[in-house]
Design a protein around this motif. Sequence first.
Motif, PDB file in Angstrom:
ATOM      1  N   LYS A   4       0.780  -1.112   0.040  1.00  0.00           N
ATOM      2  CA  LYS A   4      -0.103   0.101  -0.051  1.00  0.00           C
ATOM      3  C   LYS A   4       1.010   1.386  -0.074  1.00  0.00           C
ATOM      4  O   LYS A   4       0.267   2.165  -0.417  1.00  0.00           O
ATOM      5  CB  LYS A   4      -1.060  -0.126   1.121  1.00  0.00           C
ATOM      6  CG  LYS A   4      -2.049  -1.068   1.171  1.00  0.00           C
ATOM      7  CD  LYS A   4      -2.946  -1.226   2.358  1.00  0.00           C
ATOM      8  CE  LYS A   4      -3.728  -2.164   2.276  1.00  0.00           C
ATOM      9  NZ  LYS A   4      -4.853  -2.184   3.557  1.00  0.00           N
ATOM     10  N   SER A   5       2.204   1.220   0.492  1.00  0.00           N
ATOM     11  CA  SER A   5       2.913   2.251   0.434  1.00  0.00           C
ATOM     12  C   SER A   5       4.097   2.128  -0.431  1.00  0.00           C
ATOM     13  O   SER A   5       4.794   1.279   0.062  1.00  0.00           O
ATOM     14  CB  SER A   5       3.489   2.715   2.212  1.00  0.00           C
ATOM     15  OG  SER A   5       3.750   1.442   2.666  1.00  0.00           O
ATOM     16  N   LEU A  24      -0.908   7.408  -7.284  1.00  0.00           N
ATOM     17  CA  LEU A  24      -1.850   8.051  -6.270  1.00  0.00           C
ATOM     18  C   LEU A  24      -3.215   7.695  -6.758  1.00  0.00           C
ATOM     19  O   LEU A  24      -4.114   7.457  -5.980  1.00  0.00           O
ATOM     20  CB  LEU A  24      -1.555   9.673  -6.269  1.00  0.00           C
ATOM     21  CG  LEU A  24      -0.200  10.036  -5.400  1.00  0.00           C
ATOM     22  CD1 LEU A  24       0.003  11.423  -5.802  1.00  0.00           C
ATOM     23  CD2 LEU A  24      -0.086   9.569  -4.039  1.00  0.00           C
ATOM     24  N   ARG A  29      -0.208   4.986  -1.415  1.00  0.00           N
ATOM     25  CA  ARG A  29       0.108   6.187  -0.359  1.00  0.00           C
ATOM     26  C   ARG A  29       1.843   6.059  -0.804  1.00  0.00           C
ATOM     27  O   ARG A  29       2.401   5.203  -1.011  1.00  0.00           O
ATOM     28  CB  ARG A  29       0.342   5.929   1.057  1.00  0.00           C
ATOM     29  CG  ARG A  29       0.835   6.768   1.973  1.00  0.00           C
ATOM     30  CD  ARG A  29       0.741   6.826   3.343  1.00  0.00           C
ATOM     31  NE  ARG A  29       1.184   5.338   3.904  1.00  0.00           N
ATOM     32  CZ  ARG A  29       2.570   5.562   4.153  1.00  0.00           C
ATOM     33  NH1 ARG A  29       3.232   6.400   4.159  1.00  0.00           N
ATOM     34  NH2 ARG A  29       2.888   4.213   4.673  1.00  0.00           N
ATOM     35  N   THR A  31       5.655   8.313  -0.998  1.00  0.00           N
ATOM     36  CA  THR A  31       6.706   9.181  -0.715  1.00  0.00           C
ATOM     37  C   THR A  31       7.618   9.621  -1.758  1.00  0.00           C
ATOM     38  O   THR A  31       8.198   8.513  -2.279  1.00  0.00           O
ATOM     39  CB  THR A  31       7.315   8.790   0.604  1.00  0.00           C
ATOM     40  OG1 THR A  31       6.421   8.631   1.473  1.00  0.00           O
ATOM     41  CG2 THR A  31       8.487   9.883   0.924  1.00  0.00           C
ATOM     42  N   ASN A  47      -1.902  16.775  -2.962  1.00  0.00           N
ATOM     43  CA  ASN A  47      -2.660  15.492  -2.596  1.00  0.00           C
ATOM     44  C   ASN A  47      -2.341  14.718  -1.242  1.00  0.00           C
ATOM     45  O   ASN A  47      -1.242  14.763  -0.819  1.00  0.00           O
ATOM     46  CB  ASN A  47      -2.142  13.854  -3.690  1.00  0.00           C
ATOM     47  CG  ASN A  47      -3.183  13.019  -3.744  1.00  0.00           C
ATOM     48  OD1 ASN A  47      -3.064  12.354  -2.493  1.00  0.00           O
ATOM     49  ND2 ASN A  47      -3.597  12.591  -4.809  1.00  0.00           N
ATOM     50  N   ASN A  49      -2.276  11.785   0.024  1.00  0.00           N
ATOM     51  CA  ASN A  49      -1.310  10.568   0.154  1.00  0.00           C
ATOM     52  C   ASN A  49       0.043  10.780  -0.376  1.00  0.00           C
ATOM     53  O   ASN A  49       0.607   9.743  -0.583  1.00  0.00           O
ATOM     54  CB  ASN A  49      -2.236   9.532  -0.647  1.00  0.00           C
ATOM     55  CG  ASN A  49      -3.584   9.086   0.107  1.00  0.00           C
ATOM     56  OD1 ASN A  49      -3.554   8.941   1.190  1.00  0.00           O
ATOM     57  ND2 ASN A  49      -4.623   8.994  -0.544  1.00  0.00           N
ATOM     58  N   SER A  51       3.895  12.558   0.011  1.00  0.00           N
ATOM     59  CA  SER A  51       4.672  12.952   0.856  1.00  0.00           C
ATOM     60  C   SER A  51       6.035  13.339   0.255  1.00  0.00           C
ATOM     61  O   SER A  51       6.411  12.575  -0.596  1.00  0.00           O
ATOM     62  CB  SER A  51       5.192  11.882   2.252  1.00  0.00           C
ATOM     63  OG  SER A  51       4.008  11.837   2.959  1.00  0.00           O
ATOM     64  N   HIS A  70       7.330   1.850   5.045  1.00  0.00           N
ATOM     65  CA  HIS A  70       6.835   1.732   3.506  1.00  0.00           C
ATOM     66  C   HIS A  70       6.960   0.343   2.979  1.00  0.00           C
ATOM     67  O   HIS A  70       8.048  -0.360   3.518  1.00  0.00           O
ATOM     68  CB  HIS A  70       7.686   2.505   2.559  1.00  0.00           C
ATOM     69  CG  HIS A  70       7.564   4.284   2.533  1.00  0.00           C
ATOM     70  ND1 HIS A  70       7.954   4.783   3.763  1.00  0.00           N
ATOM     71  CD2 HIS A  70       6.635   4.823   2.005  1.00  0.00           C
ATOM     72  CE1 HIS A  70       7.416   5.991   3.504  1.00  0.00           C
ATOM     73  NE2 HIS A  70       6.782   6.349   2.350  1.00  0.00           N
TER      74      HIS A  70
END
Length: 292
Positions: A4-5, A24, A29, A31, A47, A49, A51, A70
């Motif tokens: 998910k990340s 996204l 999510r 970064t 957004n 979600n 970073s 992550h």
Amino acid sequence: MKFKSIFITGGAGYAGSSLVPKLLNKGFRVTVYDIMYYTDNFLPRNNPNLSIIKGDIRDSEKIGVSCKNHDVFIHLACISNDTSFALDEKLSTSINLDAFEPMVLAAKKSEIKRFIYASSSSVYGISEKKNVTEEHPLVPLTLYNKYKGMCEPILFKYTDNNFEGVIFRPATVCGYAPRQRLDLSVNILTNFAINKGFIKVFGGNQLRPNLHVDDYCDAVEKLILSETAKISNQIFNIGYQNLSIIEIATLVKKVVEKKFPEKKNIEIIKEKSDDNRSYHINSDKIKNLLGY
């Protein structure tokens, strides 16, 4: 989704500026970790979600802290052409080679589950073979190609059941992205045709595989979503059309003249080139294994 990340080095660059919004939109999510040579203006900064971390990939301690929590680590960041290496070989070496192993170790220590490394199909150098598969010997002609290839076994040295690794070797990327690049073969020829009214071709007979940036992003998404058994410790060529530089120029001329009727008879000017990279990649493996 299993993951998910997503943590992406170089996420504010050419490919990253297309990949980030796509991920996204799919509910990940994300970064972005980037030194921001070109700012973060090309990213969807509002957004919730997303970073954004301004950082240097040579700072392995910061990388390790930043990528914690992550699932997937995607490594895109690099000095990404031969000309830049010629300008500053020491800088390019520190980023494209020296930083890699400490970064992989930092990612593993931070419990990243899957590490995806963007290598390059230019690692094949010059090959007369009609279909260059992933098993073809690496014959790099430049330090950029050489370092891309040298990093591949470093990743696989550290993979295990808890830390998966997969490598892709994209063809020369082309097409529009929010953080546009105009130093890539299809893009630079198109830029010349539209803004100069002629196309300058260096050499012409070199074979180059091509890959649209949107297809590049779809392939990366495929590597995120694919099951472990199919991608773990695998290397995938990713390319579409294998064309000579002169064929690309002729195609660009045809398309631009059609789209912009006022630009009649765009001339193709041939000049000598010291860039002899020529190879014809085969991308059957990713099609057969992952259905892409």
